[in-house]
Design a protein around this motif. Sequence first.
Motif, PDB file in Angstrom:
ATOM      1  N   THR A  76      10.248  52.917  53.313  1.00  0.00           N
ATOM      2  CA  THR A  76       9.254  53.632  52.511  1.00  0.00           C
ATOM      3  C   THR A  76       8.051  52.742  52.227  1.00  0.00           C
ATOM      4  N   ILE A  77       8.298  51.469  51.945  1.00  0.00           N
ATOM      5  CA  ILE A  77       7.233  50.544  51.543  1.00  0.00           C
ATOM      6  C   ILE A  77       6.370  50.101  52.726  1.00  0.00           C
ATOM      7  N   VAL A  78       6.979  49.821  53.853  1.00  0.00           N
ATOM      8  CA  VAL A  78       6.275  49.203  54.989  1.00  0.00           C
ATOM      9  C   VAL A  78       5.035  49.972  55.448  1.00  0.00           C
ATOM     10  N   PRO A  79       5.058  51.289  55.618  1.00  0.00           N
ATOM     11  CA  PRO A  79       3.830  51.963  56.079  1.00  0.00           C
ATOM     12  C   PRO A  79       2.641  51.774  55.134  1.00  0.00           C
ATOM     13  N   PHE A  80       2.918  51.730  53.844  1.00  0.00           N
ATOM     14  CA  PHE A  80       1.834  51.586  52.868  1.00  0.00           C
ATOM     15  C   PHE A  80       1.333  50.148  52.798  1.00  0.00           C
ATOM     16  N   VAL A  81       2.213  49.199  53.013  1.00  0.00           N
ATOM     17  CA  VAL A  81       1.782  47.792  53.082  1.00  0.00           C
ATOM     18  C   VAL A  81       0.948  47.579  54.346  1.00  0.00           C
ATOM     19  N   ILE A  82       1.351  48.180  55.440  1.00  0.00           N
ATOM     20  CA  ILE A  82       0.538  48.112  56.667  1.00  0.00           C
ATOM     21  C   ILE A  82      -0.842  48.714  56.390  1.00  0.00           C
ATOM     22  N   GLY A  83      -0.865  49.851  55.715  1.00  0.00           N
ATOM     23  CA  GLY A  83      -2.139  50.474  55.353  1.00  0.00           C
ATOM     24  C   GLY A  83      -3.001  49.549  54.525  1.00  0.00           C
ATOM     25  N   TRP A  84      -2.369  48.826  53.577  1.00  0.00           N
ATOM     26  CA  TRP A  84      -3.115  47.881  52.741  1.00  0.00           C
ATOM     27  C   TRP A  84      -3.650  46.729  53.589  1.00  0.00           C
ATOM     28  N   PHE A  85      -2.834  46.222  54.507  1.00  0.00           N
ATOM     29  CA  PHE A  85      -3.276  45.131  55.395  1.00  0.00           C
ATOM     30  C   PHE A  85      -4.488  45.550  56.225  1.00  0.00           C
ATOM     31  N   VAL A  86      -4.537  46.807  56.632  1.00  0.00           N
ATOM     32  CA  VAL A  86      -5.654  47.294  57.433  1.00  0.00           C
ATOM     33  C   VAL A  86      -6.887  47.541  56.550  1.00  0.00           C
ATOM     34  N   ALA A  87      -6.702  48.195  55.430  1.00  0.00           N
ATOM     35  CA  ALA A  87      -7.833  48.599  54.591  1.00  0.00           C
ATOM     36  C   ALA A  87      -8.452  47.446  53.791  1.00  0.00           C
ATOM     37  N   ALA A  88      -7.626  46.540  53.299  1.00  0.00           N
ATOM     38  CA  ALA A  88      -8.120  45.486  52.394  1.00  0.00           C
ATOM     39  C   ALA A  88      -9.244  44.639  52.993  1.00  0.00           C
ATOM     40  N   PRO A  89      -9.095  44.119  54.215  1.00  0.00           N
ATOM     41  CA  PRO A  89     -10.212  43.322  54.736  1.00  0.00           C
ATOM     42  C   PRO A  89     -11.448  44.165  55.054  1.00  0.00           C
ATOM     43  N   LEU A  90     -11.244  45.396  55.467  1.00  0.00           N
ATOM     44  CA  LEU A  90     -12.388  46.257  55.770  1.00  0.00           C
ATOM     45  C   LEU A  90     -13.209  46.559  54.521  1.00  0.00           C
ATOM     46  N   LEU A  91     -12.543  46.708  53.396  1.00  0.00           N
ATOM     47  CA  LEU A  91     -13.229  47.012  52.145  1.00  0.00           C
ATOM     48  C   LEU A  91     -13.508  45.757  51.318  1.00  0.00           C
ATOM     49  N   ARG A  92     -13.157  44.606  51.874  1.00  0.00           N
ATOM     50  CA  ARG A  92     -13.463  43.294  51.280  1.00  0.00           C
ATOM     51  C   ARG A  92     -12.894  43.148  49.872  1.00  0.00           C
ATOM     52  N   VAL A  93     -11.653  43.560  49.729  1.00  0.00           N
ATOM     53  CA  VAL A  93     -11.009  43.567  48.429  1.00  0.00           C
ATOM     54  C   VAL A  93     -10.632  42.163  47.937  1.00  0.00           C
ATOM     55  N   TYR A  94     -10.727  41.162  48.812  1.00  0.00           N
ATOM     56  CA  TYR A  94     -10.436  39.786  48.412  1.00  0.00           C
ATOM     57  C   TYR A  94     -11.675  38.900  48.387  1.00  0.00           C
ATOM     58  N   ASP A  95     -12.850  39.496  48.475  1.00  0.00           N
ATOM     59  CA  ASP A  95     -14.091  38.729  48.351  1.00  0.00           C
ATOM     60  C   ASP A  95     -14.287  38.258  46.915  1.00  0.00           C
ATOM     61  N   ARG A  96     -15.143  37.282  46.765  1.00  0.00           N
ATOM     62  CA  ARG A  96     -15.429  36.725  45.435  1.00  0.00           C
ATOM     63  C   ARG A  96     -15.921  37.787  44.458  1.00  0.00           C
ATOM     64  N   SER A  97     -16.658  38.754  44.936  1.00  0.00           N
ATOM     65  CA  SER A  97     -17.218  39.771  44.053  1.00  0.00           C
ATOM     66  C   SER A  97     -16.209  40.865  43.685  1.00  0.00           C
ATOM     67  N   ALA A  98     -15.018  40.838  44.262  1.00  0.00           N
ATOM     68  CA  ALA A  98     -14.031  41.901  44.040  1.00  0.00           C
ATOM     69  C   ALA A  98     -13.611  42.022  42.582  1.00  0.00           C
ATOM     70  N   LEU A  99     -13.617  40.926  41.862  1.00  0.00           N
ATOM     71  CA  LEU A  99     -13.219  40.945  40.460  1.00  0.00           C
ATOM     72  C   LEU A  99     -14.380  40.565  39.536  1.00  0.00           C
TER      73      LEU A  99
END
Length: 139
Positions: free
Chosen positions: A52-75
């Motif tokens: 159940t968890i794996v498909p959504f974690v894969i989705g997060w791995f794909v989406a996070a860098p595209l949306l720059r969720v770990y950039d300095r400005s994210a927080l």
Amino acid sequence: MDSLESRKRTGLAPASLPLFGGDLVTIASFLIAGELSHGIDPVSQPLVVVETIVPFVIGWFVAAPLLRVYDRSALSTPLAAARLAAGTWLAAANIGLLLRGSPYFEGGTTWPFPLVIIGIGIVSLVTWRVIAARVLSTG
């Protein structure tokens, strides 16, 4: 804006690893809570929960860098953290739902599962990211 200032604003945040860990814990936690609410015991049926968890974690791995969720400005502000968390989860959840509907994963995407997974995911991740933004901006 010069290139040095631009790099400072868009580089990975120093807190990226703890944020990544918190994101994964948040995603796994609400998915495990959902499994428990459906009578699935993570201890006696760990593979069901992992599947159940794996498909959504894969989705997060794909989406996070595209949306720059770990950039300095994210927080940079709680509002920025909330917007990025919500947008990233919308993308990640849809990728996860597509994967769950594929022959490679058990489960499915029957009504109203997509609404529940998107809604609970947004509330959970936005809450976590806003708390992280507030803590890191005061520290």
